[in-house]
Design a protein around this motif. Structure first.
Motif, short mmCIF file in Angstrom:
data_model
loop_
_atom_site.label_atom_id
_atom_site.label_comp_id
_atom_site.label_asym_id
_atom_site.label_seq_id
_atom_site.Cartn_x
_atom_site.Cartn_y
_atom_site.Cartn_z
N ALA A 44 0.66 -1.23 0.15
CA ALA A 44 0.04 0.12 -0.25
C ALA A 44 1.02 0.98 -0.17
CB ALA A 44 -0.86 -0.49 0.85
N ALA A 45 2.00 1.14 0.55
CA ALA A 45 3.28 2.33 0.95
C ALA A 45 3.16 2.29 -0.50
CB ALA A 45 4.11 1.96 1.73
N GLY A 46 3.66 1.35 -1.70
CA GLY A 46 3.89 1.76 -3.03
C GLY A 46 5.43 2.75 -2.84
N GLY A 47 5.81 3.77 -3.90
CA GLY A 47 7.11 4.62 -3.60
C GLY A 47 8.01 5.04 -2.17
N ALA A 48 6.76 5.61 -1.45
CA ALA A 48 6.95 5.92 -0.21
C ALA A 48 8.87 5.33 0.33
CB ALA A 48 6.04 6.40 1.12
N ILE A 49 8.28 3.83 0.20
CA ILE A 49 9.09 2.85 0.45
C ILE A 49 10.14 2.35 -0.74
CG2 ILE A 49 9.53 0.67 1.75
CD1 ILE A 49 7.28 0.80 2.78
N GLY A 50 11.52 2.59 -0.32
CA GLY A 50 12.86 2.57 -1.09
C GLY A 50 13.10 1.21 -1.57
N VAL A 51 13.56 0.50 0.44
CA VAL A 51 13.94 -0.92 0.09
C VAL A 51 13.17 -1.62 1.34
CG1 VAL A 51 15.36 0.69 1.98
CG2 VAL A 51 16.05 -1.86 0.67
N VAL A 52 12.98 -2.68 1.27
CA VAL A 52 12.88 -3.88 3.20
C VAL A 52 14.07 -4.88 3.29
CG1 VAL A 52 11.06 -4.91 3.11
CG2 VAL A 52 10.21 -3.27 1.28
N VAL A 53 14.17 -4.79 4.49
CA VAL A 53 15.16 -5.28 5.15
C VAL A 53 14.28 -6.52 5.45
CG1 VAL A 53 16.89 -5.33 6.69
CG2 VAL A 53 16.94 -3.50 5.15
N LEU A 54 14.24 -7.98 5.32
CA LEU A 54 14.30 -9.28 6.40
C LEU A 54 15.34 -9.39 7.15
CD1 LEU A 54 11.97 -10.54 6.96
CD2 LEU A 54 12.73 -11.98 5.28
N ARG A 55 14.64 -9.15 8.81
CA ARG A 55 15.69 -9.84 9.42
C ARG A 55 15.78 -10.85 10.98
NH1 ARG A 55 17.47 -3.90 12.54
NH2 ARG A 55 15.56 -3.57 13.37
N ALA A 56 15.93 -11.32 11.86
CA ALA A 56 15.61 -11.81 12.73
C ALA A 56 16.33 -11.35 14.33
CB ALA A 56 16.05 -12.93 12.40
N ALA A 57 15.83 -11.39 15.15
CA ALA A 57 15.89 -11.42 16.71
C ALA A 57 16.42 -12.43 17.25
CB ALA A 57 14.23 -11.38 17.23
N GLY A 58 17.86 -12.26 17.59
CA GLY A 58 17.93 -13.43 18.54
C GLY A 58 19.37 -14.08 17.53
N PRO A 59 19.82 -15.19 18.62
CA PRO A 59 20.96 -15.93 17.34
C PRO A 59 21.11 -16.44 16.41
CG PRO A 59 20.47 -17.07 19.71
CD PRO A 59 19.41 -15.87 18.96
N VAL A 60 19.80 -16.98 16.37
CA VAL A 60 19.30 -18.11 14.65
C VAL A 60 18.07 -16.95 13.91
CG1 VAL A 60 17.77 -19.66 14.42
CG2 VAL A 60 19.72 -19.78 15.42
N PHE A 61 18.80 -17.40 12.38
CA PHE A 61 17.83 -16.31 11.42
C PHE A 61 16.11 -17.25 11.29
CE2 PHE A 61 15.91 -16.19 7.22
CZ PHE A 61 15.41 -14.51 7.27
N CYS A 62 15.99 -18.41 11.21
CA CYS A 62 15.10 -19.43 10.86
C CYS A 62 15.68 -20.32 10.95
CB CYS A 62 14.36 -18.38 9.89
SG CYS A 62 12.85 -19.54 10.40
N ALA A 63 14.50 -21.66 12.02
CA ALA A 63 15.07 -22.73 12.44
C ALA A 63 13.79 -23.57 10.81
CB ALA A 63 14.81 -23.20 13.65
N GLY A 64 12.85 -22.46 10.34
CA GLY A 64 12.26 -23.66 9.29
C GLY A 64 11.11 -23.17 9.84
N ASN A 65 10.36 -24.09 9.37
CA ASN A 65 8.94 -24.58 9.24
C ASN A 65 8.61 -24.61 11.02
OD1 ASN A 65 6.23 -24.48 8.52
ND2 ASN A 65 6.20 -26.49 8.05
#
Length: 245
Positions: A44-65
């Motif tokens: 919905a924000a469209g061009g108001a956002i120029g880049v998106v960062v996906l990160r994770a809290a804690g020592p592990v990014f993601c253990a999966g499903n």
């Protein structure tokens, strides 16, 4: 109630943070639903956002499903692959910052990124075979497009982990940095992208995506006939001396 995916947007940089560190950021239904809601906001924000960062809290990014949710009923068929595809298809460049474990479904989520930054502690693995599972969130398509078909087969057939440095060497990660430098490097890159013309960057993402599997001649023709041309901010940027020392 604690948010399982937090969202922040400042200066054109949207940051999504997996926030289920006590469960190694395992992908539960509730987490998927929060991620989907944030994608609605970004779109919905469209061009108001120029880049998106996906990160994770804690020592592990993601253990999966979250395998403890086997048998849970999702809102609609192919719910998770649809969200991963939406994430990969946002017009903004997506930077994924990975520390610690990034396994199976977590790796499929990371592969939605345009740029993957890894820390030295990062460990990437496809463990579908360990649990008698077969991917459906994009592993068999996105992984070979990053590392090549036969390297992807090695990773998937063996289930063996790939370190952050090795991920950088084979092209799975764009860069690998020390753990204490990951956030700074991620934000440095995000600010650089956000400072570019949205017109140019969004158009580049469209072109790179469309031409990924085209022969060279067809790709060159696609660029010529589908270019977005000059942006409305060209004159302003030239007048401001954009790019000059």
């Amino acid at each position: 109630m604690t948010q399982l995916v937090t969202y922040d947007c400042t200066d054109g940089i949207a940051i999504l943070t997996l926030n289920r560190a006590d469960k190694r950021n395992a992908l539960s239904l509730a987490l998927w639903q929060e991620l989907e809601g944030h994608l609605d906001t970004i779109e919905a924000a469209g061009g108001a956002i120029g880049v998106v960062v996906l990160r994770a809290a804690g020592p592990v990014f993601c253990a999966g499903n979250d395998l403890k949710e086997r048998g849970v009923k999702f809102p609609r068929p192919f719910y998770q692959p649809h969200i991963v595809t939406r994430l990969a298809s946002i017009p903004q460049p997506l930077i994924v910052a990975v520390q610690g474990g990034c396994f199976t479904g977590g790796l499929e989520l990371a592969l939605a990124g345009d740029i993957i930054l890894a820390s030295e502690s990062a460990s990437f693995a496809d463990t579908h075979g360990k649990f008698s599972m077969v991917p459906m969130w994009g592993m068999s398509q996105r992984l070979p497009r990053r590392v090549g078909s036969f390297k992807a087969r090695e990773i998937s057939f063996t289930g063996l982990p790939v370190s952050g440095r090795e991920a950088e060497r084979i092209g799975l990660a764009n860069q690998c940095v020390a753990d204490d430098q990951l956030e700074a490097r991620t934000m440095e890159m995000a600010r650089a992208i956000a400072g570019q013309s949205r017109h140019s960057v969004f158009a580049y993402k469209e072109l790179y995506t469309a031409q990924a599997d085209l022969p060279l001649a067809a790709g060159l023709a696609h660029e010529v006939f589908n270019t977005k041309g000059r942006g409305t901010d060209l004159e302003e940027r030239v007048a401001e001396g954009f790019g000059k020392k």
